[in-house]
Design a protein around this motif. Sequence first.
Motif, short mmCIF file in Angstrom:
data_model
loop_
_atom_site.label_atom_id
_atom_site.label_comp_id
_atom_site.label_asym_id
_atom_site.label_seq_id
_atom_site.Cartn_x
_atom_site.Cartn_y
_atom_site.Cartn_z
N ASP A 387 -28.60 44.77 37.83
CA ASP A 387 -28.76 44.61 36.39
C ASP A 387 -27.70 45.40 35.62
N GLU A 388 -27.44 46.63 36.06
CA GLU A 388 -26.44 47.43 35.38
C GLU A 388 -25.05 46.82 35.52
N GLY A 389 -24.77 46.30 36.70
CA GLY A 389 -23.49 45.63 36.91
C GLY A 389 -23.34 44.41 36.03
N GLN A 390 -24.42 43.64 35.89
CA GLN A 390 -24.37 42.44 35.06
C GLN A 390 -24.14 42.80 33.59
N LYS A 391 -24.78 43.86 33.13
CA LYS A 391 -24.55 44.28 31.74
C LYS A 391 -23.08 44.64 31.52
N TRP A 395 -21.53 42.01 29.22
CA TRP A 395 -21.66 42.55 27.87
C TRP A 395 -20.64 43.65 27.58
N GLY A 396 -20.31 44.42 28.61
CA GLY A 396 -19.40 45.53 28.41
C GLY A 396 -20.13 46.85 28.32
N ILE A 397 -19.65 47.75 27.49
CA ILE A 397 -20.19 49.10 27.37
C ILE A 397 -20.99 49.21 26.07
N GLU A 398 -22.21 49.71 26.20
CA GLU A 398 -23.07 49.84 25.02
C GLU A 398 -22.43 50.78 24.01
N GLY A 399 -22.46 50.38 22.74
CA GLY A 399 -21.87 51.17 21.67
C GLY A 399 -20.42 50.81 21.39
N LYS A 400 -19.79 50.12 22.32
CA LYS A 400 -18.40 49.69 22.13
C LYS A 400 -18.31 48.17 22.08
N TRP A 437 -16.36 37.14 38.03
CA TRP A 437 -16.76 36.00 38.87
C TRP A 437 -18.23 36.08 39.25
N PHE A 438 -18.77 37.29 39.39
CA PHE A 438 -20.13 37.45 39.91
C PHE A 438 -21.19 37.49 38.82
N THR A 439 -20.90 36.92 37.68
CA THR A 439 -21.92 36.80 36.65
C THR A 439 -23.07 35.90 37.11
N TYR A 440 -24.28 36.22 36.66
CA TYR A 440 -25.43 35.35 36.94
C TYR A 440 -25.30 34.00 36.24
N GLY A 441 -24.48 33.96 35.20
CA GLY A 441 -24.29 32.72 34.47
C GLY A 441 -24.93 32.75 33.10
N ASP A 442 -24.32 32.04 32.16
CA ASP A 442 -24.87 31.95 30.81
C ASP A 442 -26.24 31.29 30.85
N GLY A 443 -27.19 31.88 30.14
CA GLY A 443 -28.55 31.35 30.12
C GLY A 443 -29.47 32.06 31.09
N ALA A 444 -28.92 32.87 32.02
CA ALA A 444 -29.75 33.65 32.94
C ALA A 444 -30.28 34.89 32.22
N LYS A 445 -31.34 35.45 32.74
CA LYS A 445 -31.93 36.65 32.14
C LYS A 445 -32.06 37.76 33.17
N LEU A 446 -32.00 38.99 32.69
CA LEU A 446 -32.16 40.17 33.54
C LEU A 446 -33.63 40.59 33.56
N SER A 447 -33.92 41.67 34.29
CA SER A 447 -35.31 42.09 34.46
C SER A 447 -35.95 42.55 33.16
N ASP A 448 -35.13 42.90 32.15
CA ASP A 448 -35.68 43.31 30.86
C ASP A 448 -36.04 42.12 29.97
N ALA A 452 -28.44 37.74 30.34
CA ALA A 452 -27.45 38.41 31.17
C ALA A 452 -26.07 38.38 30.54
N THR A 453 -25.80 37.42 29.68
CA THR A 453 -24.48 37.28 29.05
C THR A 453 -24.64 37.10 27.54
N PRO A 454 -23.57 37.36 26.79
CA PRO A 454 -23.65 37.20 25.33
C PRO A 454 -23.63 35.75 24.86
N ASN A 455 -23.38 34.82 25.74
CA ASN A 455 -23.23 33.43 25.31
C ASN A 455 -24.57 32.75 25.08
N THR A 456 -25.29 33.28 24.11
CA THR A 456 -26.56 32.70 23.70
C THR A 456 -26.32 31.73 22.55
N LYS A 457 -27.33 30.95 22.24
CA LYS A 457 -27.18 30.00 21.13
C LYS A 457 -26.92 30.72 19.81
#
Length: 571
Positions: A387-391, A395-400, A437-448, A452-457
Amino acid sequence: MRKTFIPWLSALFVLALLLSGCSGNSDEPAASGSDGSGSASGPSGSASASGEASKAANLDPVKISINSIDPKFSPDNDVAQQIAKETGVTLDLQYVVGDLTQKLDLWLAGGDYPEIVVMHPKEVGKYIDAGAVIPLEDLIDQYGPNIKKAFGKYYNLLKASDGHIYELPAPYLTEETPADWEAPWAVQYDVLKEAGYPEIKTLDQLFDVLKAYYEKHPTIDGKPTIPWSGVGGADHPDWDLNNPAFQAAGRPDNSWFLIDDQNNVTLNILSDYQKRYYQFLNKLYLNDMLDKEFFTMNYDEAEAKAAQGRTLAGSLPAWFLKYPEQSLRTQGKADRQFANIELLFDENSPDHSNTMTPINSNNNWHITKNAKDPARIIQYVNFLLSDEGQKLINWGIEGKHYDVTNGKRVVNAEWKAKTEADPEYIFKNGPSGPYYWFTYGDGAKLSDGDYATPNTKDYWASTYDPTTKELLAKYGKEVFSEFMPPVERVPAWIWQLAEPTEGRAEFKRVQQVFKKDAPKIVYSKTPEDFEKNWNSYVEEVKKAGSAKVEAAYDKLWKGYIAQYDQTMGLQ
């Protein structure tokens, strides 16, 4: 908009599954329960997907060489540096200039390939035969619980026919059509506006709309209007000719092939769909509506032409239009941008063109025998699939790069503004790099429960300029992906499978005939000439060895399906 591959097939080839369209189902493996430490909690709270504790990750600093297929990737942007802090691994990017296949062959001949080789599944067989890539399953058992968890019930699909895993594709855990996906047919905004924003369902309906606009506007900005263009026929005749044919038929993306309900494989370029698309192009040509450089311009020339604002429509995927549309907005020509909509030959035909696969197999990672510490590479990938790797990679780094608002991740406003002002900014500052390359993919969700990605509607809609929002509102849409049919899951796309050795020479000859004869067919002066030229082409393709090509890919596909059914318990 997507291309991926799969491991199976013959002792020489690997069967790794693909990815691309996508909607999830209740049987999909959950992308939850993993953490950044290299452990993953299963239903019973065990430390790894195999029920055994994984070995502690080694965090000593190390550089690992890998080829980069994108010269824009930076080895030390903010996200890459943060990943290095988490894993100890820094990627030493070896940029490939020119033809990748040629470079792969040179590396193989000289034995000087990097520790990680990124390549398409069709290239893998020769590396396996030469013993240049190593089996990974034991390393994954020891160091990759997140890898096993991410692939879930599809994990065994990574195995080659000899039982080994040689490739690391990406899991595809999306549960919905990604918000940034778009249909392949593009129509200029102003054309739709002048026609009153009509519901266009077929190519023939679009032809009528284009013809009316062209007759009223023979020139744009003092230059000839181009009613229909492409992405560069000189470089990619399949993208301009073959792909649109199966797309207009509502068929899944199996590249050069069609696959029926009985899993029989035939060449699309000999089908009635191909003939019908040639007839459509011929109608455009006879009405002086086809780009005069349709067959001769290359990709760069086609991209530059699309940025001029005088192209009205075409089979122009969104990934091709990215930079032309940026240029059009900069020029103050937002109304010359393109709406990507779904079109068919026949309005009431079933549309199965929007598909996804369980695995994203395309630019897969392979660990070579030159790797000094293969375990570190597996640990690195294992972190990326936490999950941390996917973020980090998405998404990048929180706050930046992103903030958390009301418990949900949102793209940082300042970061967003910088990337919109400078398209290269993301490459310099991340998140962007081979690790993506190892993204879960747009539309996937993490345990929270968050994406998983910013590409939401919501995010994608926020990137649209006012002219785009106005057009979408006229059609009752928020994003262009809503023009697409419902997504369907398929076992794979055939182009994801390792290329068979049988029929390889014949396939090249078939493709040469396809490229050579297409202009003659499309430029036919009469219906009689068209039939004559089409029939001649069909005979030439058959003489080139089409039957052997079809037999080879039919065997390939049916072998894969048998393996898939067995793995999934469908037999």
